[in-house]
Design a protein around this motif. Structure first.
Motif, PDB file in Angstrom:
ATOM      1  N   TYR A 163       0.856  -1.183   0.000  1.00 31.56           N
ATOM      2  CA  TYR A 163       0.000   0.000   0.000  1.00 31.56           C
ATOM      3  C   TYR A 163       0.889   1.228   0.000  1.00 31.56           C
ATOM      4  CZ  TYR A 163      -3.641  -3.281   1.306  1.00 31.56           C
ATOM      5  OH  TYR A 163      -4.509  -4.339   1.318  1.00 31.56           O
ATOM      6  N   THR A 164       0.557   2.193  -0.843  1.00 33.01           N
ATOM      7  CA  THR A 164       1.335   3.419  -0.913  1.00 33.01           C
ATOM      8  C   THR A 164       0.390   4.604  -0.771  1.00 33.01           C
ATOM      9  OG1 THR A 164       1.126   3.627  -3.307  1.00 33.01           O
ATOM     10  CG2 THR A 164       2.981   2.356  -2.492  1.00 33.01           C
ATOM     11  N   VAL A 165       0.835   5.600  -0.049  1.00 28.49           N
ATOM     12  CA  VAL A 165       0.075   6.839   0.078  1.00 28.49           C
ATOM     13  C   VAL A 165       0.879   7.928  -0.609  1.00 28.49           C
ATOM     14  CG1 VAL A 165      -0.937   8.522   1.662  1.00 28.49           C
ATOM     15  CG2 VAL A 165      -0.902   6.092   2.286  1.00 28.49           C
ATOM     16  N   TYR A 166       0.263   8.556  -1.598  1.00 28.78           N
ATOM     17  CA  TYR A 166       0.902   9.610  -2.366  1.00 28.78           C
ATOM     18  C   TYR A 166       0.012  10.848  -2.356  1.00 28.78           C
ATOM     19  CZ  TYR A 166       4.035   6.216  -4.708  1.00 28.78           C
ATOM     20  OH  TYR A 166       4.970   5.265  -5.002  1.00 28.78           O
ATOM     21  N   SER A 167       0.604  11.957  -2.686  1.00 24.20           N
ATOM     22  CA  SER A 167      -0.175  13.163  -2.933  1.00 24.20           C
ATOM     23  C   SER A 167      -0.853  12.990  -4.279  1.00 24.20           C
ATOM     24  CB  SER A 167       0.746  14.384  -2.937  1.00 24.20           C
ATOM     25  OG  SER A 167       0.011  15.547  -3.221  1.00 24.20           O
ATOM     26  N   GLY A 168      -2.106  13.393  -4.378  1.00 24.72           N
ATOM     27  CA  GLY A 168      -2.837  13.216  -5.626  1.00 24.72           C
ATOM     28  C   GLY A 168      -3.718  14.395  -5.956  1.00 24.72           C
ATOM     29  N   VAL A 169      -3.212  15.594  -5.781  1.00 30.10           N
ATOM     30  CA  VAL A 169      -3.998  16.810  -5.962  1.00 30.10           C
ATOM     31  C   VAL A 169      -4.407  17.018  -7.415  1.00 30.10           C
ATOM     32  CG1 VAL A 169      -3.950  19.328  -5.743  1.00 30.10           C
ATOM     33  CG2 VAL A 169      -2.991  17.904  -3.938  1.00 30.10           C
ATOM     34  N   ASN A 170      -3.526  16.666  -8.364  1.00 25.96           N
ATOM     35  CA  ASN A 170      -3.815  16.945  -9.772  1.00 25.96           C
ATOM     36  C   ASN A 170      -3.365  15.778 -10.646  1.00 25.96           C
ATOM     37  OD1 ASN A 170      -0.966  17.250 -10.206  1.00 25.96           O
ATOM     38  ND2 ASN A 170      -1.124  19.336  -9.412  1.00 25.96           N
ATOM     39  N   ASP A 171      -3.660  15.880 -11.936  1.00 19.56           N
ATOM     40  CA  ASP A 171      -3.310  14.809 -12.873  1.00 19.56           C
ATOM     41  C   ASP A 171      -1.805  14.564 -12.940  1.00 19.56           C
ATOM     42  OD1 ASP A 171      -5.848  14.085 -13.607  1.00 19.56           O
ATOM     43  OD2 ASP A 171      -5.917  15.380 -15.369  1.00 19.56           O
ATOM     44  N   TYR A 172      -1.022  15.624 -12.854  1.00 16.62           N
ATOM     45  CA  TYR A 172       0.433  15.484 -12.899  1.00 16.62           C
ATOM     46  C   TYR A 172       0.915  14.576 -11.763  1.00 16.62           C
ATOM     47  CZ  TYR A 172       5.377  16.519 -12.563  1.00 16.62           C
ATOM     48  OH  TYR A 172       6.732  16.400 -12.487  1.00 16.62           O
ATOM     49  N   GLU A 173       0.441  14.820 -10.549  1.00 15.07           N
ATOM     50  CA  GLU A 173       0.870  13.996  -9.407  1.00 15.07           C
ATOM     51  C   GLU A 173       0.366  12.561  -9.542  1.00 15.07           C
ATOM     52  OE1 GLU A 173      -0.292  15.986  -5.786  1.00 15.07           O
ATOM     53  OE2 GLU A 173       1.633  17.032  -5.714  1.00 15.07           O
ATOM     54  N   ARG A 174      -0.862  12.393  -9.998  1.00 19.64           N
ATOM     55  CA  ARG A 174      -1.403  11.037 -10.130  1.00 19.64           C
ATOM     56  C   ARG A 174      -0.666  10.259 -11.226  1.00 19.64           C
ATOM     57  NH1 ARG A 174      -5.849  14.207  -8.851  1.00 19.64           N
ATOM     58  NH2 ARG A 174      -6.500  14.416 -11.028  1.00 19.64           N
ATOM     59  N   LEU A 175      -0.265  10.916 -12.304  1.00 21.37           N
ATOM     60  CA  LEU A 175       0.543  10.260 -13.330  1.00 21.37           C
ATOM     61  C   LEU A 175       1.913   9.889 -12.767  1.00 21.37           C
ATOM     62  CD1 LEU A 175       1.039   9.287 -16.206  1.00 21.37           C
ATOM     63  CD2 LEU A 175       1.730  11.627 -16.792  1.00 21.37           C
ATOM     64  N   HIS A 176       2.488  10.767 -11.979  1.00 23.72           N
ATOM     65  CA  HIS A 176       3.776  10.496 -11.328  1.00 23.72           C
ATOM     66  C   HIS A 176       3.653   9.267 -10.423  1.00 23.72           C
ATOM     67  CE1 HIS A 176       6.898  11.037  -8.213  1.00 23.72           C
ATOM     68  NE2 HIS A 176       7.619  11.467  -9.232  1.00 23.72           N
ATOM     69  N   ASN A 177       2.570   9.163  -9.674  1.00 26.83           N
ATOM     70  CA  ASN A 177       2.346   8.024  -8.774  1.00 26.83           C
ATOM     71  C   ASN A 177       2.261   6.717  -9.553  1.00 26.83           C
ATOM     72  OD1 ASN A 177       2.050  10.096  -6.908  1.00 26.83           O
ATOM     73  ND2 ASN A 177      -0.169   9.917  -6.816  1.00 26.83           N
ATOM     74  N   SER A 178       1.454   6.710 -10.602  1.00 32.24           N
ATOM     75  CA  SER A 178       1.304   5.494 -11.400  1.00 32.24           C
ATOM     76  C   SER A 178       2.609   5.120 -12.090  1.00 32.24           C
ATOM     77  CB  SER A 178       0.195   5.688 -12.442  1.00 32.24           C
ATOM     78  OG  SER A 178      -1.051   5.816 -11.801  1.00 32.24           O
ATOM     79  N   SER A 179       3.368   6.104 -12.522  1.00 34.21           N
ATOM     80  CA  SER A 179       4.667   5.837 -13.156  1.00 34.21           C
ATOM     81  C   SER A 179       5.644   5.219 -12.164  1.00 34.21           C
ATOM     82  CB  SER A 179       5.254   7.125 -13.731  1.00 34.21           C
ATOM     83  OG  SER A 179       4.433   7.608 -14.765  1.00 34.21           O
ATOM     84  N   ALA A 180       5.627   5.692 -10.925  1.00 37.28           N
ATOM     85  CA  ALA A 180       6.508   5.122  -9.899  1.00 37.28           C
ATOM     86  C   ALA A 180       6.164   3.656  -9.657  1.00 37.28           C
ATOM     87  CB  ALA A 180       6.402   5.924  -8.603  1.00 37.28           C
ATOM     88  N   LEU A 181       4.879   3.328  -9.611  1.00 33.45           N
ATOM     89  CA  LEU A 181       4.479   1.938  -9.407  1.00 33.45           C
ATOM     90  C   LEU A 181       4.831   1.075 -10.622  1.00 33.45           C
ATOM     91  CD1 LEU A 181       1.085   2.368  -7.545  1.00 33.45           C
ATOM     92  CD2 LEU A 181       3.316   1.746  -6.590  1.00 33.45           C
ATOM     93  N   LEU A 182       4.738   1.634 -11.815  1.00 33.20           N
ATOM     94  CA  LEU A 182       5.154   0.906 -13.012  1.00 33.20           C
ATOM     95  C   LEU A 182       6.651   0.601 -12.956  1.00 33.20           C
ATOM     96  CD1 LEU A 182       4.708  -0.249 -15.845  1.00 33.20           C
ATOM     97  CD2 LEU A 182       5.029   2.083 -16.732  1.00 33.20           C
ATOM     98  N   GLU A 183       7.453   1.585 -12.587  1.00 31.06           N
ATOM     99  CA  GLU A 183       8.899   1.363 -12.461  1.00 31.06           C
ATOM    100  C   GLU A 183       9.203   0.310 -11.401  1.00 31.06           C
ATOM    101  OE1 GLU A 183      11.263   4.915 -11.951  1.00 31.06           O
ATOM    102  OE2 GLU A 183      10.015   5.982 -13.404  1.00 31.06           O
ATOM    103  N   LEU A 184       8.490   0.370 -10.282  1.00 33.30           N
ATOM    104  CA  LEU A 184       8.685  -0.618  -9.218  1.00 33.30           C
ATOM    105  C   LEU A 184       8.354  -2.016  -9.720  1.00 33.30           C
ATOM    106  CD1 LEU A 184       9.265  -1.465  -6.305  1.00 33.30           C
ATOM    107  CD2 LEU A 184       6.885  -0.873  -5.759  1.00 33.30           C
ATOM    108  N   THR A 185       7.265  -2.153 -10.447  1.00 36.32           N
ATOM    109  CA  THR A 185       6.870  -3.451 -10.996  1.00 36.32           C
ATOM    110  C   THR A 185       7.971  -4.033 -11.872  1.00 36.32           C
ATOM    111  OG1 THR A 185       4.535  -2.844 -10.958  1.00 36.32           O
ATOM    112  CG2 THR A 185       5.163  -4.591 -12.472  1.00 36.32           C
ATOM    113  N   GLN A 186       8.516  -3.221 -12.753  1.00 37.72           N
ATOM    114  CA  GLN A 186       9.570  -3.696 -13.653  1.00 37.72           C
ATOM    115  C   GLN A 186      10.868  -3.964 -12.897  1.00 37.72           C
ATOM    116  OE1 GLN A 186       9.430  -0.495 -16.482  1.00 37.72           O
ATOM    117  NE2 GLN A 186       7.773  -1.425 -17.642  1.00 37.72           N
ATOM    118  N   TRP A 187      11.192  -3.149 -11.912  1.00 36.18           N
ATOM    119  CA  TRP A 187      12.413  -3.316 -11.129  1.00 36.18           C
ATOM    120  C   TRP A 187      12.364  -4.589 -10.300  1.00 36.18           C
ATOM    121  CZ3 TRP A 187      13.344  -3.180  -5.790  1.00 36.18           C
ATOM    122  CH2 TRP A 187      14.686  -3.031  -5.415  1.00 36.18           C
ATOM    123  N   LEU A 188      11.192  -4.888  -9.722  1.00 38.40           N
ATOM    124  CA  LEU A 188      11.067  -6.082  -8.873  1.00 38.40           C
ATOM    125  C   LEU A 188      11.393  -7.370  -9.635  1.00 38.40           C
ATOM    126  CD1 LEU A 188       7.917  -5.304  -6.710  1.00 38.40           C
ATOM    127  CD2 LEU A 188      10.251  -5.692  -5.889  1.00 38.40           C
TER     128      LEU A 188
END
Length: 149
Positions: free
Chosen positions: A63-88
Protein backbone atom coordinates in the motif's frame (compact mmCIF):
# COMPACT_ATOMS: atom_id res chain seq x y z
CA UNK A 1 15.64 -13.13 7.24
CA UNK A 2 12.30 -14.72 6.52
CA UNK A 3 10.45 -13.93 3.29
CA UNK A 4 8.53 -10.99 4.82
CA UNK A 5 11.64 -9.33 6.20
CA UNK A 6 13.51 -9.96 2.95
CA UNK A 7 10.74 -8.45 0.81
CA UNK A 8 10.61 -5.39 3.08
CA UNK A 9 14.37 -5.05 2.63
CA UNK A 10 14.15 -5.44 -1.17
CA UNK A 11 11.40 -2.83 -1.45
CA UNK A 12 13.32 -0.45 0.76
CA UNK A 13 16.24 -0.59 -1.68
CA UNK A 14 14.12 0.58 -4.64
CA UNK A 15 15.55 4.07 -5.37
CA UNK A 16 12.22 5.87 -5.75
CA UNK A 17 11.05 4.57 -2.37
CA UNK A 18 14.27 5.14 -0.47
CA UNK A 19 14.43 8.70 -1.84
CA UNK A 20 11.16 9.72 -0.21
CA UNK A 21 10.60 7.63 2.90
CA UNK A 22 12.67 6.22 5.70
CA UNK A 23 10.81 2.96 6.28
CA UNK A 24 8.29 0.58 4.79
CA UNK A 25 5.85 -0.33 7.54
CA UNK A 26 4.42 -3.79 8.02
CA UNK A 27 0.61 -3.99 7.78
CA UNK A 28 -0.12 -0.23 7.84
CA UNK A 29 0.67 3.12 6.26
CA UNK A 30 0.95 6.55 7.79
CA UNK A 31 -1.87 8.96 6.83
CA UNK A 32 0.50 11.37 5.07
CA UNK A 33 1.91 11.21 1.51
CA UNK A 34 5.03 9.13 0.81
CA UNK A 35 4.12 6.37 3.24
CA UNK A 36 4.36 2.67 2.39
CA UNK A 37 2.97 -0.44 4.05
CA UNK A 38 3.64 -4.09 3.21
CA UNK A 39 1.03 -6.69 4.19
CA UNK A 40 1.59 -10.43 4.04
CA UNK A 41 -1.33 -12.21 2.40
CA UNK A 42 -0.15 -15.78 2.76
CA UNK A 43 2.35 -18.45 1.85
CA UNK A 44 1.65 -21.49 -0.32
CA UNK A 45 3.64 -24.67 -0.83
CA UNK A 46 3.94 -25.24 -4.58
CA UNK A 47 6.20 -28.29 -4.64
CA UNK A 48 8.19 -30.51 -2.28
CA UNK A 49 10.75 -33.17 -3.16
CA UNK A 50 11.51 -36.39 -1.25
CA UNK A 51 14.34 -34.67 0.68
CA UNK A 52 11.99 -32.01 2.05
CA UNK A 53 13.22 -29.19 -0.18
CA UNK A 54 10.35 -26.88 -1.07
CA UNK A 55 9.28 -24.37 -3.68
CA UNK A 56 6.98 -21.81 -2.06
CA UNK A 57 5.01 -18.74 -3.11
CA UNK A 58 4.31 -15.78 -0.85
CA UNK A 59 1.81 -13.06 -1.75
CA UNK A 60 2.02 -9.49 -0.46
CA UNK A 61 0.05 -6.31 -0.85
CA UNK A 62 2.02 -3.07 -0.96
CA UNK A 63 0.00 0.00 0.00
CA UNK A 64 1.33 3.42 -0.91
CA UNK A 65 0.07 6.84 0.08
CA UNK A 66 0.90 9.61 -2.37
CA UNK A 67 -0.18 13.16 -2.93
CA UNK A 68 -2.84 13.22 -5.63
CA UNK A 69 -4.00 16.81 -5.96
CA UNK A 70 -3.81 16.94 -9.77
CA UNK A 71 -3.31 14.81 -12.87
CA UNK A 72 0.43 15.48 -12.90
CA UNK A 73 0.87 14.00 -9.41
CA UNK A 74 -1.40 11.04 -10.13
CA UNK A 75 0.54 10.26 -13.33
CA UNK A 76 3.78 10.50 -11.33
CA UNK A 77 2.35 8.02 -8.77
CA UNK A 78 1.30 5.49 -11.40
CA UNK A 79 4.67 5.84 -13.16
CA UNK A 80 6.51 5.12 -9.90
CA UNK A 81 4.48 1.94 -9.41
CA UNK A 82 5.15 0.91 -13.01
CA UNK A 83 8.90 1.36 -12.46
CA UNK A 84 8.69 -0.62 -9.22
CA UNK A 85 6.87 -3.45 -11.00
CA UNK A 86 9.57 -3.70 -13.65
CA UNK A 87 12.41 -3.32 -11.13
CA UNK A 88 11.07 -6.08 -8.87
CA UNK A 89 11.36 -8.60 -11.72
CA UNK A 90 15.16 -8.18 -11.57
CA UNK A 91 15.45 -8.74 -7.81
CA UNK A 92 16.13 -12.46 -7.48
CA UNK A 93 18.75 -14.47 -5.65
CA UNK A 94 18.36 -12.97 -2.18
CA UNK A 95 18.46 -15.48 0.66
CA UNK A 96 15.56 -16.42 2.91
CA UNK A 97 15.30 -18.70 5.92
CA UNK A 98 12.61 -20.26 8.06
CA UNK A 99 12.08 -23.35 10.20
CA UNK A 100 15.58 -24.78 9.74
CA UNK A 101 15.44 -24.24 6.00
CA UNK A 102 17.46 -21.83 3.89
CA UNK A 103 16.88 -20.78 0.35
CA UNK A 104 16.71 -18.12 -2.33
CA UNK A 105 14.13 -15.99 -4.07
CA UNK A 106 13.71 -17.32 -7.61
CA UNK A 107 11.20 -14.82 -8.99
CA UNK A 108 9.22 -11.73 -8.04
CA UNK A 109 6.34 -10.31 -9.98
CA UNK A 110 3.98 -7.46 -9.28
CA UNK A 111 0.40 -7.34 -10.51
CA UNK A 112 -2.90 -5.55 -10.16
CA UNK A 113 -1.53 -2.12 -9.28
CA UNK A 114 -4.42 0.28 -8.87
CA UNK A 115 -5.86 3.28 -7.10
CA UNK A 116 -7.27 1.82 -3.91
CA UNK A 117 -8.64 4.66 -1.83
CA UNK A 118 -9.49 8.32 -2.26
CA UNK A 119 -10.16 10.18 0.99
CA UNK A 120 -13.72 11.31 1.58
CA UNK A 121 -12.63 14.74 2.78
CA UNK A 122 -13.06 17.69 0.46
CA UNK A 123 -9.38 17.85 -0.47
CA UNK A 124 -7.65 15.14 -2.45
CA UNK A 125 -4.17 15.70 -1.10
CA UNK A 126 -3.49 12.03 -0.50
CA UNK A 127 -4.58 8.91 -2.31
CA UNK A 128 -3.75 5.29 -1.62
CA UNK A 129 -2.60 2.79 -4.23
CA UNK A 130 -2.08 -0.93 -3.89
CA UNK A 131 0.19 -3.34 -5.71
CA UNK A 132 0.09 -7.12 -5.36
CA UNK A 133 3.56 -8.69 -5.15
CA UNK A 134 4.19 -12.41 -5.55
CA UNK A 135 7.54 -13.91 -4.59
CA UNK A 136 8.53 -17.49 -5.36
CA UNK A 137 11.39 -18.98 -3.42
CA UNK A 138 13.08 -22.30 -2.78
CA UNK A 139 13.91 -23.64 0.66
CA UNK A 140 16.43 -26.39 1.19
CA UNK A 141 16.75 -28.51 4.29
CA UNK A 142 19.92 -28.00 6.30
CA UNK A 143 21.12 -31.47 5.34
CA UNK A 144 20.70 -30.69 1.64
CA UNK A 145 22.62 -27.45 2.00
CA UNK A 146 25.58 -29.36 3.45
CA UNK A 147 25.52 -31.67 0.42
CA UNK A 148 25.55 -28.66 -1.95
CA UNK A 149 28.63 -27.10 -0.28
Amino acid sequence: MNIIERMQNILQSFPRISDVCGEIHIDFTEPHPDSYGLSSMGDVLLEEDVCGNQTRQHTFMLYTVYSGVNDYERLHNSSALLELTQWLETQTGDTVESLNKYGTITSIRAENGMLYEVPTEENADRVQYQLQIIAEYTEYTEEHLEELV
